[in-house]
Design a protein around this motif. Structure first.
Motif, PDB file in Angstrom:
ATOM      1  N   ASP A  83     -12.636  -1.314   1.600  1.00 59.26           N
ATOM      2  CA  ASP A  83     -13.720  -0.874   2.474  1.00 59.26           C
ATOM      3  C   ASP A  83     -14.716  -0.009   1.698  1.00 59.26           C
ATOM      4  O   ASP A  83     -15.931  -0.181   1.823  1.00 59.26           O
ATOM      5  CB  ASP A  83     -13.170  -0.072   3.649  1.00 59.26           C
ATOM      6  CG  ASP A  83     -12.439  -0.934   4.665  1.00 59.26           C
ATOM      7  OD1 ASP A  83     -12.623  -2.165   4.645  1.00 59.26           O
ATOM      8  OD2 ASP A  83     -11.677  -0.365   5.476  1.00 59.26           O
ATOM      9  N   ASP A  84     -14.203   0.932   0.910  1.00 61.48           N
ATOM     10  CA  ASP A  84     -15.063   1.826   0.134  1.00 61.48           C
ATOM     11  C   ASP A  84     -15.935   1.045  -0.840  1.00 61.48           C
ATOM     12  O   ASP A  84     -17.081   1.432  -1.114  1.00 61.48           O
ATOM     13  CB  ASP A  84     -14.226   2.846  -0.638  1.00 61.48           C
ATOM     14  CG  ASP A  84     -13.542   3.869   0.264  1.00 61.48           C
ATOM     15  OD1 ASP A  84     -13.926   3.957   1.452  1.00 61.48           O
ATOM     16  OD2 ASP A  84     -12.629   4.560  -0.217  1.00 61.48           O
ATOM     17  N   GLY A  86     -16.919  -2.047  -0.391  1.00 62.74           N
ATOM     18  CA  GLY A  86     -17.705  -3.055   0.301  1.00 62.74           C
ATOM     19  C   GLY A  86     -17.221  -4.475   0.060  1.00 62.74           C
ATOM     20  O   GLY A  86     -18.008  -5.424   0.134  1.00 62.74           O
ATOM     21  N   ASP A  88     -15.184  -7.490   1.376  1.00 67.06           N
ATOM     22  CA  ASP A  88     -14.577  -8.031   2.589  1.00 67.06           C
ATOM     23  C   ASP A  88     -13.274  -8.760   2.306  1.00 67.06           C
ATOM     24  O   ASP A  88     -12.325  -8.676   3.080  1.00 67.06           O
ATOM     25  CB  ASP A  88     -15.545  -8.994   3.287  1.00 67.06           C
ATOM     26  CG  ASP A  88     -16.756  -8.284   3.852  1.00 67.06           C
ATOM     27  OD1 ASP A  88     -16.635  -7.082   4.168  1.00 67.06           O
ATOM     28  OD2 ASP A  88     -17.815  -8.928   3.969  1.00 67.06           O
ATOM     29  N   ARG A 112      -8.304 -10.221   4.801  1.00 66.89           N
ATOM     30  CA  ARG A 112      -8.824  -9.640   3.555  1.00 66.89           C
ATOM     31  C   ARG A 112      -8.282 -10.338   2.315  1.00 66.89           C
ATOM     32  O   ARG A 112      -8.780 -10.106   1.214  1.00 66.89           O
ATOM     33  CB  ARG A 112      -8.473  -8.143   3.478  1.00 66.89           C
ATOM     34  CG  ARG A 112      -8.824  -7.311   4.701  1.00 66.89           C
ATOM     35  CD  ARG A 112     -10.308  -7.314   5.008  1.00 66.89           C
ATOM     36  NE  ARG A 112     -11.109  -6.561   4.078  1.00 66.89           N
ATOM     37  CZ  ARG A 112     -11.383  -5.261   4.198  1.00 66.89           C
ATOM     38  NH1 ARG A 112     -10.877  -4.558   5.207  1.00 66.89           N
ATOM     39  NH2 ARG A 112     -12.183  -4.647   3.325  1.00 66.89           N
TER      40      ARG A 112
END
Length: 264
Positions: A83-84, A86, A88, A112
């Motif tokens: 997430d950090d 970016g 996906d 993911r």
């Protein structure tokens, strides 16, 4: 060690390398090693992938754990890291404990994980008792006793390149090592392998003592829908270090077939 203790589920210490616009492959290390376990594979991987290597708690200079944690906590930390960054989706390859983290990641966040490589690992690493005993040993005496015998667990008798990997273990914090032992003691994904949807390759060392193909790799390959099994001769538990050629070839072929060019 650097920084304060790391809470369960925190994003791990990591390093990104390779082409910035290439598909992402996360590389998970084994108990007692650092992200540098994957150095033999990097030249081939960087021809077509961006690699994200990470360290386990208390390994490779990463902060020791703040308290008990599970393999699932480590997988959650990777989700936070993705997430950090970016990202996906990513492919994932892991050795031993790193493979267990990949299994947990594929179960907890299947959307993911675009492709999965499980190397010298297991859905369950035996009875919990010996893991708790090892954790108590390193808390009492440090990592020296387990480092002294690591080469015999990790490699076949004829392998002459063990020392750099044993040095990784000697540099590991006792609490980090012990915490990972306790996480392995609790891990059991046997009953959920059928839920994994990522295309999976299972790699085993034919002479692997800690996770021999029979009862470990074959259980993974038999339980994950559509998974393929590759057994590498002349390799024990750290097969990617002992036989980098065939292991790298198997990984890159699998990624070519299942992930390269996707998820950009």
């Amino acid at each position: 060690m650097t920084g304060p203790p790391a809470p369960a589920g925190a994003p791990p210490q990591h390093r990104l390398d390779g082409p910035a616009d290439a598909p992402l492959v996360v590389l998970g290390p084994s108990l007692g090693t650092s992200m540098d376990l994957w150095l033999p594979q990097l030249p081939a991987l960087h021809r077509g992938w961006r690699t994200l290597r990470y360290d386990l708690p208390g390994h490779g200079g990463a902060p020791p754990p703040a308290g008990p944690f599970t393999v699932e906590d480590l997988a959650d930390g990777l989700v936070r890291l993705l997430d950090d960054l970016g990202a996906d989706r990513a492919a994932y390859a892991g050795v031993s404990l790193g493979g267990a983290v990949g299994t947990a990641l594929a179960l907890r966040a299947p959307e993911r994980v675009a492709s999965l490589v499980l190397c010298c690992t297991s859905p369950r690493f035996g009875d919990p008792g010996p893991w708790h005993e090892r954790a108590a040993l390193v808390r009492r005496e440090g990592v020296g006793p387990v480092a002294d015998t690591a080469a015999g667990r990790w490699f076949t008798p004829g392998f002459t390149g063990a020392e750099p990997y044993v040095a990784m273990l000697r540099a590991t914090s006792p609490e980090g090592y012990a915490g990972c032992c306790e996480a392995l003691a609790r891990f059991d994904a046997t009953g959920r392998l059928g839920e994994i949807t990522a295309p999976a390759l299972v790699i085993a060392g034919a002479q692997d003592g800690p996770t021999p193909p029979a009862g470990h790799a074959d259980r993974l390959a038999g339980g994950i829908p559509g998974a393929r099994l590759t057994v590498v001769d002349g390799a024990a538990h750290l097969a990617n270090a002992e036989r980098p050629g065939p292991v790298t070839e198997a990984i890159t072929a699998h990624l070519d077939a299942t992930w390269k060019g996707a998820g950009r």
